[in-house]
Write a protein that holds these residues in place. Sequence first.
Motif, mmCIF file in Angstrom:
data_model
loop_
_atom_site.group_PDB
_atom_site.id
_atom_site.type_symbol
_atom_site.label_atom_id
_atom_site.label_comp_id
_atom_site.label_asym_id
_atom_site.label_seq_id
_atom_site.Cartn_x
_atom_site.Cartn_y
_atom_site.Cartn_z
ATOM 1 N N ARG A 252 3.641 10.558 46.086
ATOM 2 C CA ARG A 252 3.766 9.399 46.974
ATOM 3 C C ARG A 252 5.017 9.509 47.842
ATOM 4 N NH1 ARG A 252 3.417 4.459 43.205
ATOM 5 N NH2 ARG A 252 2.075 5.856 42.023
ATOM 6 N N ILE A 253 6.077 10.131 47.329
ATOM 7 C CA ILE A 253 7.285 10.327 48.137
ATOM 8 C C ILE A 253 7.011 11.375 49.218
ATOM 9 C CG2 ILE A 253 9.728 10.965 48.093
ATOM 10 C CD1 ILE A 253 9.818 10.050 45.192
ATOM 11 N N PHE A 261 1.789 7.025 55.039
ATOM 12 C CA PHE A 261 1.887 5.589 54.802
ATOM 13 C C PHE A 261 2.044 4.816 56.111
ATOM 14 C CE2 PHE A 261 3.675 5.461 50.167
ATOM 15 C CZ PHE A 261 2.622 6.262 49.751
ATOM 16 N N LYS A 262 1.907 5.490 57.229
ATOM 17 C CA LYS A 262 2.256 4.889 58.516
ATOM 18 C C LYS A 262 1.379 3.683 58.871
ATOM 19 C CE LYS A 262 3.560 6.332 63.188
ATOM 20 N NZ LYS A 262 4.968 5.888 63.010
ATOM 21 N N ILE A 309 10.150 2.741 48.359
ATOM 22 C CA ILE A 309 10.302 4.160 48.696
ATOM 23 C C ILE A 309 10.471 4.316 50.205
ATOM 24 C CG2 ILE A 309 9.176 6.422 48.721
ATOM 25 C CD1 ILE A 309 7.791 5.657 46.127
ATOM 26 N N VAL A 310 9.611 3.627 50.959
ATOM 27 C CA VAL A 310 9.691 3.694 52.417
ATOM 28 C C VAL A 310 11.072 3.255 52.896
ATOM 29 C CG1 VAL A 310 8.801 2.723 54.567
ATOM 30 C CG2 VAL A 310 7.210 3.379 52.747
ATOM 31 N N ASP A 322 9.864 8.539 62.703
ATOM 32 C CA ASP A 322 8.566 8.540 63.378
ATOM 33 C C ASP A 322 7.396 8.623 62.398
ATOM 34 O OD1 ASP A 322 9.780 8.375 65.841
ATOM 35 O OD2 ASP A 322 9.819 10.551 66.151
ATOM 36 N N GLN A 323 7.671 9.045 61.164
ATOM 37 C CA GLN A 323 6.622 9.147 60.138
ATOM 38 C C GLN A 323 6.484 7.866 59.327
ATOM 39 O OE1 GLN A 323 8.693 11.721 60.708
ATOM 40 N NE2 GLN A 323 7.369 13.488 61.074
ATOM 41 N N LEU A 324 7.435 6.939 59.469
ATOM 42 C CA LEU A 324 7.458 5.778 58.596
ATOM 43 C C LEU A 324 6.710 4.594 59.197
ATOM 44 C CD1 LEU A 324 11.180 5.907 57.419
ATOM 45 C CD2 LEU A 324 9.154 6.892 56.330
ATOM 46 N N PRO A 325 6.127 3.754 58.346
ATOM 47 C CA PRO A 325 5.446 2.550 58.845
ATOM 48 C C PRO A 325 6.458 1.526 59.338
ATOM 49 C CG PRO A 325 5.514 2.540 56.451
ATOM 50 C CD PRO A 325 6.038 3.880 56.886
#
Length: 373
Positions: A252-253, A261-262, A309-310, A322-325
Amino acid sequence: MDGELVYNSSLKIFSALLLKLSIPSAKTDSNFTAIMRVLLTGGSGFIAAHTLDVLLKHGHSVVTTVRTQEKANKIKEAYPDTPKDKLDFALVEDIAQPGAFDKAVISEPPFEAVLHTASPFHFNVTDVQKQLLDPAIIGTTGILKSIKASAPSVKRVVITSSFAAIVDGPKGLRPGYTYSEADWNPITHEEALKDPSSGYRGSKTFAEKAAWEFVEKEKPNFTITTMNPPLVLGPIVHYLNSLDALNTSNQRIRDVTLGKFKEEIPETGVFLWVDVRDLALAHVKAAEQEDAANKRFFVVADYFSNKGIVEAVRKNFPEYKDQLPGPDVPGGTRPEEIYKFDNSQSKSILGLQFRSFDEAITDTVKSLKAVGA
């Protein structure tokens, strides 16, 4: 022995043993040496790799089991200056085979402790009995039989179990309830066969119950201690060279850093976690300390969520922005009302001081970047 037979036999007498977590029939040795000869099973696994590191740092002499010579070579390459008398290997190709550990438990000098971490944890299975239940149950009872028969010098055995053997899943979040070492998962064999997730929970429950039953019935010259961690997070070992080979918990990380997860953060599932380095230390201390004998340890650091985590990645690794929600992306949060946990025994007996969630996530992402994340 067939895994179902082991389970059914275990269930018949185990109800009388649930409260007997300190089993007086097993013998203890008050003169247990500080530096030990240790057999560590499943040496290339996530937990075992960190446990090996702690064992060597504590000065112990270790033989670790691996499934292939290639895995042994990779581990050896990670410790180029460690001599053979401090780190050696034994090939055990299939832990579910009868007598799989018969040769591995024999050593010169003889073993004084065994740390049994080898057990499957993945959901890519087509046969729950053969791929999850049998390896866990037969692997655990098999190594105990081998130790009793061929390694009389062994005084301590530490077994990696799981929160899966504690939690009563169908009861859900159980607000106000406190889980501890006194709890057992009531899953049945029939329920365990329903799907891989149930199979994993069943495998850990049945294997641990079979271990306690073995000590009660066989009265060996060794004690056992079980570790019952929840989700295990933390840095991968540096000789793991593929993101596809990650332990299930750390996936998940990895998925956060890859942008998976975006659009939506998946639900967290299990809301408790522990750092693999703290769990590894717990294994070693349980072997070193006489007062850890014949006890279960609920090794848990705290609560967490996928959203946490996010946020930890966002805080510490701006290169992944840019990869994160975004902050409004749904999912992944921890409920306000949830069961409590009692990890006091891990602190009072093993002396554990748990790492922070932020440290665990930061160190894990750094280790993932080292192999190409």
